[in-house]
Design a protein around this motif. Structure first.
Motif, PDB file in Angstrom:
ATOM      1  N   PHE A 144       0.846  -1.193   0.000  1.00 53.79           N
ATOM      2  CA  PHE A 144       0.000   0.000   0.000  1.00 53.79           C
ATOM      3  C   PHE A 144       0.880   1.243   0.000  1.00 53.79           C
ATOM      4  O   PHE A 144       2.101   1.173   0.182  1.00 53.79           O
ATOM      5  N   LEU A 145       0.249   2.371  -0.206  1.00 49.91           N
ATOM      6  CA  LEU A 145       0.925   3.664  -0.211  1.00 49.91           C
ATOM      7  C   LEU A 145       0.645   4.332   1.127  1.00 49.91           C
ATOM      8  O   LEU A 145      -0.471   4.795   1.383  1.00 49.91           O
ATOM      9  N   ASP A 146       1.657   4.364   1.999  1.00 48.15           N
ATOM     10  CA  ASP A 146       1.410   4.927   3.317  1.00 48.15           C
ATOM     11  C   ASP A 146       1.635   6.436   3.322  1.00 48.15           C
ATOM     12  O   ASP A 146       1.947   7.045   2.291  1.00 48.15           O
ATOM     13  N   ALA A 147       1.477   7.043   4.501  1.00 51.41           N
ATOM     14  CA  ALA A 147       1.547   8.497   4.606  1.00 51.41           C
ATOM     15  C   ALA A 147       2.934   9.054   4.325  1.00 51.41           C
ATOM     16  O   ALA A 147       3.088  10.274   4.165  1.00 51.41           O
ATOM     17  N   SER A 148       3.954   8.200   4.247  1.00 54.27           N
ATOM     18  CA  SER A 148       5.301   8.692   3.941  1.00 54.27           C
ATOM     19  C   SER A 148       5.501   8.896   2.440  1.00 54.27           C
ATOM     20  O   SER A 148       6.481   9.510   2.023  1.00 54.27           O
ATOM     21  N   THR A 149       4.596   8.375   1.635  1.00 53.47           N
ATOM     22  CA  THR A 149       4.692   8.574   0.186  1.00 53.47           C
ATOM     23  C   THR A 149       3.989   9.878  -0.185  1.00 53.47           C
ATOM     24  O   THR A 149       3.068  10.315   0.516  1.00 53.47           O
ATOM     25  N   PRO A 150       4.365  10.524  -1.286  1.00 54.15           N
ATOM     26  CA  PRO A 150       3.695  11.783  -1.646  1.00 54.15           C
ATOM     27  C   PRO A 150       2.178  11.649  -1.821  1.00 54.15           C
ATOM     28  O   PRO A 150       1.428  12.463  -1.263  1.00 54.15           O
ATOM     29  N   PRO A 151       1.671  10.656  -2.555  1.00 55.26           N
ATOM     30  CA  PRO A 151       0.208  10.578  -2.657  1.00 55.26           C
ATOM     31  C   PRO A 151      -0.450  10.213  -1.336  1.00 55.26           C
ATOM     32  O   PRO A 151      -1.550  10.681  -1.033  1.00 55.26           O
TER      33      PRO A 151
ATOM     34  N   PRO B 152       8.468  11.081  -9.084  1.00 54.11           N
ATOM     35  CA  PRO B 152       8.702   9.672  -8.748  1.00 54.11           C
ATOM     36  C   PRO B 152       8.878   9.503  -7.242  1.00 54.11           C
ATOM     37  O   PRO B 152       9.181  10.457  -6.513  1.00 54.11           O
ATOM     38  N   PHE B 153       8.711   8.268  -6.772  1.00 54.03           N
ATOM     39  CA  PHE B 153       8.967   7.952  -5.364  1.00 54.03           C
ATOM     40  C   PHE B 153       9.099   6.438  -5.257  1.00 54.03           C
ATOM     41  O   PHE B 153       8.864   5.705  -6.240  1.00 54.03           O
ATOM     42  N   ASN B 154       9.436   5.964  -4.082  1.00 56.56           N
ATOM     43  CA  ASN B 154       9.543   4.528  -3.850  1.00 56.56           C
ATOM     44  C   ASN B 154       8.756   4.201  -2.586  1.00 56.56           C
ATOM     45  O   ASN B 154       9.149   4.589  -1.480  1.00 56.56           O
ATOM     46  N   TYR B 155       7.610   3.523  -2.748  1.00 52.67           N
ATOM     47  CA  TYR B 155       6.743   3.272  -1.588  1.00 52.67           C
ATOM     48  C   TYR B 155       7.317   2.226  -0.641  1.00 52.67           C
ATOM     49  O   TYR B 155       6.869   2.107   0.504  1.00 52.67           O
ATOM     50  N   ALA B 156       8.334   1.455  -1.101  1.00 54.64           N
ATOM     51  CA  ALA B 156       8.939   0.441  -0.235  1.00 54.64           C
ATOM     52  C   ALA B 156      10.111   0.992   0.561  1.00 54.64           C
ATOM     53  O   ALA B 156      10.767   0.248   1.305  1.00 54.64           O
ATOM     54  N   GLY B 157      10.434   2.247   0.378  1.00 57.40           N
ATOM     55  CA  GLY B 157      11.540   2.858   1.103  1.00 57.40           C
ATOM     56  C   GLY B 157      12.880   2.696   0.432  1.00 57.40           C
ATOM     57  O   GLY B 157      13.913   3.104   0.980  1.00 57.40           O
TER      58      GLY B 157
ATOM     59  N   GLN C 243      13.986   4.648  -8.318  1.00 54.76           N
ATOM     60  CA  GLN C 243      12.848   5.434  -8.758  1.00 54.76           C
ATOM     61  C   GLN C 243      12.842   5.495 -10.285  1.00 54.76           C
ATOM     62  O   GLN C 243      13.908   5.544 -10.908  1.00 54.76           O
ATOM     63  N   PRO C 244      11.669   5.511 -10.902  1.00 53.93           N
ATOM     64  CA  PRO C 244      11.617   5.593 -12.360  1.00 53.93           C
ATOM     65  C   PRO C 244      11.865   7.021 -12.839  1.00 53.93           C
ATOM     66  O   PRO C 244      11.880   7.962 -12.039  1.00 53.93           O
ATOM     67  N   THR C 245      12.029   7.182 -14.128  1.00 56.08           N
ATOM     68  CA  THR C 245      12.207   8.510 -14.718  1.00 56.08           C
ATOM     69  C   THR C 245      11.065   8.780 -15.693  1.00 56.08           C
ATOM     70  O   THR C 245      10.529   7.881 -16.332  1.00 56.08           O
ATOM     71  N   TRP C 246      10.732  10.060 -15.806  1.00 58.44           N
ATOM     72  CA  TRP C 246       9.611  10.482 -16.645  1.00 58.44           C
ATOM     73  C   TRP C 246      10.132  11.193 -17.883  1.00 58.44           C
ATOM     74  O   TRP C 246      10.971  12.086 -17.791  1.00 58.44           O
TER      75      TRP C 246
ATOM     76  N   TRP D  36       3.399   9.347  -9.700  1.00 62.98           N
ATOM     77  CA  TRP D  36       1.977   9.671  -9.518  1.00 62.98           C
ATOM     78  C   TRP D  36       1.592  10.918 -10.287  1.00 62.98           C
ATOM     79  O   TRP D  36       2.420  11.749 -10.609  1.00 62.98           O
ATOM     80  N   TYR D  37       0.264  11.033 -10.572  1.00 65.68           N
ATOM     81  CA  TYR D  37      -0.249  12.025 -11.510  1.00 65.68           C
ATOM     82  C   TYR D  37      -1.567  12.601 -10.976  1.00 65.68           C
ATOM     83  O   TYR D  37      -2.370  11.885 -10.382  1.00 65.68           O
ATOM     84  N   GLU D  38      -1.775  13.885 -11.241  1.00 61.14           N
ATOM     85  CA  GLU D  38      -3.026  14.549 -10.906  1.00 61.14           C
ATOM     86  C   GLU D  38      -3.561  15.276 -12.140  1.00 61.14           C
ATOM     87  O   GLU D  38      -3.130  16.391 -12.442  1.00 61.14           O
ATOM     88  N   PRO D  39      -4.489  14.685 -12.873  1.00 60.93           N
ATOM     89  CA  PRO D  39      -5.054  15.351 -14.051  1.00 60.93           C
ATOM     90  C   PRO D  39      -5.761  16.646 -13.675  1.00 60.93           C
ATOM     91  O   PRO D  39      -6.401  16.737 -12.610  1.00 60.93           O
ATOM     92  N   ASP D  40      -5.643  17.644 -14.553  1.00 57.22           N
ATOM     93  CA  ASP D  40      -6.286  18.935 -14.287  1.00 57.22           C
ATOM     94  C   ASP D  40      -7.197  19.364 -15.431  1.00 57.22           C
ATOM     95  O   ASP D  40      -7.521  20.544 -15.563  1.00 57.22           O
TER      96      ASP D  40
END
Length: 438
Positions: free
Chosen positions: A78-85, A162-167, A171-174, A196-200
């Motif tokens: 899961f994506l915990d509170a330490s991840t950006p999303p 990018p981020f790494n939810y496993a700590g 990290q990937p590149t965009w 992660w992405y936020e469409p606008d």
């Protein structure tokens, strides 16, 4: 891009209707999406992804991923509170996500997965996450609210990093030019590399093209959305009597005409539909209680994109008790002088009548008339007058929440006759009569 014929899969077009109790506005609600069970076989899978923010359109997913497609529960990954999303939307723990694979485990065997939304999405307040991007890559494609392809520059503006939810450090590149998220340079299988992405803008579809670079890769997808309350007040502004505002019915309609919810105010007039996906274009409609009239607007367009309680997210209305109204007017002659004592008759929609006479100022009034259509007023022309050019009946009068005035009549006064009799001699022979105006 994915063949649009695949978008012909049936969309969820059902109407969501609920009745909610009124309540105060409260904190923003963030929820990770729900998934229907996956159906199909290898290279032909489908499911439905439903954002849990009411008012967010469901998406029918179609994928040509090879087996095995899975929906893990989110209990262990899961994506915990330490991840950006997770920091923004809360932990995804115990919320399902989907695992997908290439169409074939070859560099040219990319799989295509498309989410076709039942209506255009909100243009704010939601996100998607692509996880476990290491020995593979995924290209992001989309169509806007008009069904047009979204350009790479716009898609790149959604990328939040990018981020790494496993700590871990991987990290990937965009690549903004190709809208592609690519795993580490050595295509090494690691754990937790994500973006992660936020469409606008409003979208009608979202597509992921997933390509193997090495091994037997899988990638993960999460969706999350934000909801805020919509509400307002129905105020009783009666100047006489009162209107039971709690008997009002309010209806919330989506930007695309779907009825989403109904509710009624509390005794103090406040109401809330609860939380809905953050977007503009909602419509709130008011149906007034029996015996009451709406003062001003009967519906309002609202937006809950801002903070809780933002004025734009509120639809306020006014109602008042309908007081039986008067019908009045005057009777005057063609010179403008009042005609007192003239008889005027009111005929009601049910056929009953009432009669009155004009006062010294030529006025008349019938009070206590119920709301309705089909009233008429008739003047009995008094002696010494003839009917004026507008006749003696005023028909098709509608009584609503305002007095009916200016039901006026004009009559023409007849000329008077007088004179003298003169004679030559003792008899009446040769009488001459001369008429003169009175």
């Amino acid at each position: 891009m994915f063949n649009r014929a695949c978008l012909a899969l049936a969309l969820l077009a059902g109407v969501f209707v609920t009745v909610m109790s009124p309540g105060p506005a409260h904190a923003v609600t963030d929820s990770w999406a729900e998934w229907a069970p996956v159906s199909g076989t290898s290279n032909d899978y489908s499911t439905t992804m439903t954002q849990r923010s009411a008012g967010f359109p469901a998406a029918q997913m179609a994928s040509d991923s090879r087996a095995n497609v899975a929906l893990p529960s989110g209990a262990s990954t899961f994506l915990d509170a330490s991840t950006p999303p997770g920091a923004k939307y809360g932990s995804s723990r115990n919320s399902a996500y989907i695992n997908l694979r290439p169409k074939a485990d070859t560099p040219t065997g990319a799989s295509t997965t498309t989410y076709a939304f039942a209506n255009p999405t909100p243009d704010t307040g939601w996100a998607f996450v692509l996880g476990d991007i290491d020995s593979d890559q995924v290209q992001v494609q989309a169509t806007d609210e008009n069904g047009e392809d979204v350009p790479a520059t716009e898609i790149s503006s959604w990328f939040q990093g990018p981020f790494n939810y496993a700590g871990g450090t991987d990290q990937p590149t965009w690549n903004p030019a190709t809208s592609t998220l690519t795993g580490n340079p050595t295509a090494t299988d690691t754990n937790g590399a994500s973006g992660w992405y936020e469409p606008d803008i409003r979208l009608t579809s979202l597509t992921f093209v997933f390509t193997r670079r090495a091994g037997f890769p899988v990638y993960q997808t999460w969706f999350v959305s934000r909801a805020r309350p919509i509400g307002g007040t129905v105020a009783d502004v009666s100047t006489s009597g009162s209107c039971p505002v709690e008997s009002s019915v309010l209806t919330l309609v989506s930007p695309y005409g779907e009825t989403l919810a109904t509710t009624s105010p509390a005794a103090d007039g406040t109401y809330s539909f609860g939380d809905f996906a953050t977007q503009d274009g909602y419509t709130v409609r008011l149906s007034q209680p029996d015996g009451c009239a709406i003062v001003g607007q009967t519906e309002a367009t609202v937006s809950n994109r801002g903070e809780d309680g933002d004025p734009a997210s509120r639809a306020d209305f006014e109602v008042r008790q309908v007081i039986p109204q008067a019908i009045s007017g005057t009777v005057r002659d063609d010179a403008g002088a009042p005609v007192p004592g003239a008889t005027v008759t009111l005929t009601r929609p049910d056929g009953t009548t009432a009669t009155t006479t004009t006062g010294t100022d030529g006025s008349y009034l019938f009070d206590d008339n119920a709301v309705g259509t089909g009233y008429s007023v008739t003047l009995t022309v008094p002696e010494g007058y003839t009917a004026g050019p507008d006749g003696t009946t005023r028909s098709d009068i509608t009584v609503d929440d305002t007095p009916i005035t200016d039901q006026d009549f004009v009559v023409n006064q007849l000329a008077g006759v007088s004179g003298t009799v003169t004679g030559g001699g003792s008899g009446l022979g040769g009488v001459q009569v001369r008429l003169v105006p009175a």
